[in-house]
Design an enzyme around this catalytic site. Structure first.
Site, PDB file in Angstrom:
ATOM      1  N   ASN A  70       0.825  -1.204   0.000  1.00 27.48           N
ATOM      2  CA  ASN A  70       0.000   0.000   0.000  1.00 27.48           C
ATOM      3  C   ASN A  70       0.860   1.255   0.000  1.00 27.48           C
ATOM      4  O   ASN A  70       1.950   1.281   0.572  1.00 27.48           O
ATOM      5  CB  ASN A  70      -0.929   0.005   1.221  1.00 27.48           C
ATOM      6  CG  ASN A  70      -1.869  -1.180   1.190  1.00 27.48           C
ATOM      7  OD1 ASN A  70      -2.000  -1.844   0.168  1.00 27.48           O
ATOM      8  ND2 ASN A  70      -2.509  -1.468   2.311  1.00 27.48           N
ATOM      9  N   HIS A 110       5.741  -0.573  -2.821  1.00 26.63           N
ATOM     10  CA  HIS A 110       5.284   0.178  -4.001  1.00 26.63           C
ATOM     11  C   HIS A 110       5.374   1.686  -3.810  1.00 26.63           C
ATOM     12  O   HIS A 110       4.736   2.440  -4.534  1.00 26.63           O
ATOM     13  CB  HIS A 110       3.846  -0.246  -4.364  1.00 26.63           C
ATOM     14  CG  HIS A 110       3.766  -1.677  -4.835  1.00 26.63           C
ATOM     15  ND1 HIS A 110       2.592  -2.390  -4.904  1.00 26.63           N
ATOM     16  CD2 HIS A 110       4.740  -2.524  -5.256  1.00 26.63           C
ATOM     17  CE1 HIS A 110       2.851  -3.615  -5.354  1.00 26.63           C
ATOM     18  NE2 HIS A 110       4.143  -3.725  -5.565  1.00 26.63           N
ATOM     19  N   CYS A 124      12.499  19.208 -11.605  1.00 30.62           N
ATOM     20  CA  CYS A 124      13.539  18.808 -10.650  1.00 30.62           C
ATOM     21  C   CYS A 124      14.603  19.899 -10.550  1.00 30.62           C
ATOM     22  O   CYS A 124      15.083  20.400 -11.577  1.00 30.62           O
ATOM     23  CB  CYS A 124      14.160  17.501 -11.148  1.00 30.62           C
ATOM     24  SG  CYS A 124      15.578  16.949 -10.212  1.00 30.62           S
ATOM     25  N   GLY A 167      -5.184  -9.173   3.351  1.00 27.39           N
ATOM     26  CA  GLY A 167      -5.861  -8.236   2.452  1.00 27.39           C
ATOM     27  C   GLY A 167      -5.172  -8.020   1.123  1.00 27.39           C
ATOM     28  O   GLY A 167      -5.212  -6.912   0.593  1.00 27.39           O
ATOM     29  N   THR A 168      -4.562  -9.086   0.612  1.00 22.77           N
ATOM     30  CA  THR A 168      -3.984  -8.958  -0.731  1.00 22.77           C
ATOM     31  C   THR A 168      -4.482 -10.095  -1.608  1.00 22.77           C
ATOM     32  O   THR A 168      -4.627 -11.224  -1.138  1.00 22.77           O
ATOM     33  CB  THR A 168      -2.435  -8.922  -0.708  1.00 22.77           C
ATOM     34  OG1 THR A 168      -1.957  -8.908  -2.069  1.00 22.77           O
ATOM     35  CG2 THR A 168      -1.821 -10.087   0.047  1.00 22.77           C
ATOM     36  N   SER A 169      -4.715  -9.765  -2.892  1.00 23.51           N
ATOM     37  CA  SER A 169      -5.188 -10.788  -3.827  1.00 23.51           C
ATOM     38  C   SER A 169      -4.064 -11.753  -4.183  1.00 23.51           C
ATOM     39  O   SER A 169      -4.307 -12.764  -4.832  1.00 23.51           O
ATOM     40  CB  SER A 169      -5.749 -10.125  -5.092  1.00 23.51           C
ATOM     41  OG  SER A 169      -4.781  -9.265  -5.659  1.00 23.51           O
ATOM     42  N   ASN A 181      -8.293 -12.756   4.723  1.00 18.96           N
ATOM     43  CA  ASN A 181      -8.851 -12.152   3.512  1.00 18.96           C
ATOM     44  C   ASN A 181     -10.359 -12.363   3.508  1.00 18.96           C
ATOM     45  O   ASN A 181     -10.871 -13.282   4.137  1.00 18.96           O
ATOM     46  CB  ASN A 181      -8.222 -12.804   2.262  1.00 18.96           C
ATOM     47  CG  ASN A 181      -8.358 -11.922   1.020  1.00 18.96           C
ATOM     48  OD1 ASN A 181      -9.459 -11.583   0.607  1.00 18.96           O
ATOM     49  ND2 ASN A 181      -7.226 -11.556   0.435  1.00 18.96           N
ATOM     50  N   GLU A 238     -11.898 -13.300   0.951  1.00 22.08           N
ATOM     51  CA  GLU A 238     -12.192 -14.421   0.043  1.00 22.08           C
ATOM     52  C   GLU A 238     -10.949 -15.274  -0.133  1.00 22.08           C
ATOM     53  O   GLU A 238      -9.868 -14.911   0.353  1.00 22.08           O
ATOM     54  CB  GLU A 238     -12.665 -13.873  -1.314  1.00 22.08           C
ATOM     55  CG  GLU A 238     -11.687 -12.912  -1.930  1.00 22.08           C
ATOM     56  CD  GLU A 238     -12.255 -12.136  -3.105  1.00 22.08           C
ATOM     57  OE1 GLU A 238     -13.477 -11.906  -3.128  1.00 22.08           O
ATOM     58  OE2 GLU A 238     -11.466 -11.762  -3.982  1.00 22.08           O
TER      59      GLU A 238
HETATM   60  P1  OAD Z   1      -6.259  -6.070  -4.679  1.00 22.98           P
HETATM   61  O1  OAD Z   1      -7.313  -5.070  -4.949  1.00 22.98           O
HETATM   62  O2  OAD Z   1      -5.756  -6.871  -5.831  1.00 22.98           O
HETATM   63  O3  OAD Z   1      -6.776  -7.130  -3.587  1.00 22.98           O
HETATM   64  C1  OAD Z   1      -7.380  -6.728  -2.403  1.00 22.98           C
HETATM   65  C2  OAD Z   1      -7.664  -7.962  -1.578  1.00 22.98           C
HETATM   66  O4  OAD Z   1      -8.162  -7.563  -0.325  1.00 22.98           O
HETATM   67  C3  OAD Z   1      -8.677  -8.920  -2.197  1.00 22.98           C
HETATM   68  O5  OAD Z   1      -8.170 -10.246  -2.149  1.00 22.98           O
HETATM   69  C4  OAD Z   1      -9.913  -8.767  -1.275  1.00 22.98           C
HETATM   70  O6  OAD Z   1     -10.630  -9.983  -1.123  1.00 22.98           O
HETATM   71  C5  OAD Z   1      -9.258  -8.384   0.028  1.00 22.98           C
HETATM   72  N1  OAD Z   1     -10.096  -7.583   0.941  1.00 22.98           N
HETATM   73  C6  OAD Z   1     -10.982  -6.597   0.640  1.00 22.98           C
HETATM   74  N2  OAD Z   1     -11.480  -6.042   1.743  1.00 22.98           N
HETATM   75  C7  OAD Z   1     -10.914  -6.686   2.794  1.00 22.98           C
HETATM   76  C8  OAD Z   1     -11.013  -6.571   4.214  1.00 22.98           C
HETATM   77  N3  OAD Z   1     -11.810  -5.666   4.792  1.00 22.98           N
HETATM   78  N4  OAD Z   1     -10.280  -7.420   4.981  1.00 22.98           N
HETATM   79  C9  OAD Z   1      -9.460  -8.333   4.413  1.00 22.98           C
HETATM   80  N5  OAD Z   1      -9.319  -8.482   3.091  1.00 22.98           N
HETATM   81  C10 OAD Z   1     -10.017  -7.676   2.279  1.00 22.98           C
HETATM   82  O7  OAD Z   1      -5.095  -5.307  -3.914  1.00 22.98           O
HETATM   83  P2  OAD Z   1      -3.564  -5.740  -3.723  1.00 22.98           P
HETATM   84  O8  OAD Z   1      -3.437  -7.197  -3.523  1.00 22.98           O
HETATM   85  O9  OAD Z   1      -3.005  -4.840  -2.703  1.00 22.98           O
HETATM   86  O10 OAD Z   1       0.139  -2.129  -7.388  1.00 22.98           O
HETATM   87  O11 OAD Z   1      -2.971  -5.347  -5.140  1.00 22.98           O
HETATM   88  C11 OAD Z   1      -1.599  -5.461  -5.344  1.00 22.98           C
HETATM   89  C12 OAD Z   1      -1.097  -4.352  -6.223  1.00 22.98           C
HETATM   90  O12 OAD Z   1      -1.883  -4.288  -7.423  1.00 22.98           O
HETATM   91  C13 OAD Z   1      -1.240  -2.969  -5.631  1.00 22.98           C
HETATM   92  O13 OAD Z   1      -0.201  -2.628  -4.755  1.00 22.98           O
HETATM   93  C14 OAD Z   1      -1.189  -2.101  -6.864  1.00 22.98           C
HETATM   94  C15 OAD Z   1      -2.142  -2.885  -7.734  1.00 22.98           C
HETATM   95  O14 OAD Z   1      -1.995  -2.682  -9.095  1.00 22.98           O
HETATM   96  C16 OAD Z   1       0.733  -1.012  -7.796  1.00 22.98           C
HETATM   97  O15 OAD Z   1       0.176   0.065  -7.761  1.00 22.98           O
HETATM   98  C17 OAD Z   1       2.132  -1.212  -8.286  1.00 22.98           C
END
Ligand code: OAD
Length: 250
Positions: free
Chosen positions: A99, A116, A145, A185-187, A211, A213
């Site tokens: 994040n 990131h 810059c 909380g990451t996909s 998570n 899901e």
């Molecule tokens: P995602 O949007 O891909 O995934 C979010 C995850 O959080 C999903 O698996 C949801 O099921 C889960 N989720 C949602 N609400 C929740 C809650 N209240 N408690 C627990 N889990 C919950 O986000 P990221 O995995 O962070 O990259 O995505 C990774 C990267 O993709 C980000 O850092 C960003 C994006 O493109 C860059 O900007 C480089």
């Protein structure tokens, strides 16, 4: 539900946690994937790549200013605070986050790796020099810059860009050494972050997923807790605290 995990936690010395957008969802920060996710509404290649910035810096800055405004209005939620507390519970603790919102630091986390970048910081698009302070950017008059004259951009990692080598190396070291690794909380789809839990597990760590899901990681995890991290993590830490204090642990 957490008893077995709490047993492991009380004997653990080295813990690492990977977080993604889901931990901030309950603060009101949109996630990226899923029905309501940002990438369902916007095209990342038009907003979060170097070529987008080269061809239309104004649109890119308008998008980041919108996200900055949104993030400036939100507060850390109980999930962030639970991880702040967790840091103090282990001899060695590393919080690795994808994040860019800075909410973990606001909730007291210190030993943190921002894979990131951080949306509140700026840097030069040419020479990478950091820009001091949290300056506001006018998309119609993007500053240059002071060192090389390049355009100023947000200090986040865009698609197709390498992560900071020291930061990702430190993250893989923490994953290798962890006895206990949480993925929250990451996909678990975006590399190289998605490899960290796998590396930890292969090195012998107990792997815990929190998570809403199931994800590609769920089958590998020793524990999968399904629900909002802002509720589950505080409950886990409360049980852990009670066990440490000599209570029954619930
Ligand atoms: P995602 O949007 O891909 O995934 C979010 C995850 O959080 C999903 O698996 C949801 O099921 C889960 N989720 C949602 N609400 C929740 C809650 N209240 N408690 C627990 N889990 C919950 O986000 P990221 O995995 O962070 O990259 O995505 C990774 C990267 O993709 C980000 O850092 C960003 C994006 O493109 C860059 O900007 C480089």
């Amino acid at each position: 539900m957490f008893e077995e995990l709490v047993d492991i936690m009380v004997n653990c010395r080295r813990c690492a946690v990977l977080t993604g957008a889901g931990i901030s969802a309950e603060s009101g920060v949109p996630t990226f994937r899923g029905k309501e996710g940002l990438w369902g509404k916007f095209r990342p290649e038009e907003l979060a790549t170097m070529s987008a910035f080269m061809s239309n810096p104004k649109i890119v800055w308008e998008w980041y200013n919108w996200r900055r405004d949104l993030m400036a209005k939100v507060q850390p939620n109980p999930g962030h605070f639970a991880l702040g507390e967790m840091e103090k519970a282990f001899e060695q603790f590393t919080l690795i986050t994808q994040n860019v919102d800075g909410l973990h630091r606001q909730a007291g986390s210190e030993n943190m790796l921002e894979l990131h970048g951080n949306i509140h910081r700026n840097k030069c698009a040419e020479c990478n020099a950091a820009v001091d302070g949290q300056i506001e950017i006018d998309p119609d008059d993007i500053p240059s810059c002071a060192q090389c004259g390049g355009s100023i951009r947000p200090d986040v990692v865009w698609f197709g860009e390498m992560l900071d080598a020291d930061i990702i190396d430190a993250a893989f070291d923490a994953a290798q050494q962890a006895e206990l690794f949480f993925s929250v909380g990451t996909s678990a789809l975006v590399q190289p972050a998605a490899s960290l839990p796998v590396v930890a597990k292969r090195a012998g760590s107990t792997l815990v997923e929190v998570n809403m899901e199931r994800t590609p990681l769920s089958d590998l995890a020793d524990f999968h807790f399904c629900g909002p991290s802002g509720e589950l993590l505080p409950r886990l830490m409360e049980l852990f605290r009670r066990r440490k204090d000599g209570g029954d642990g619930g």
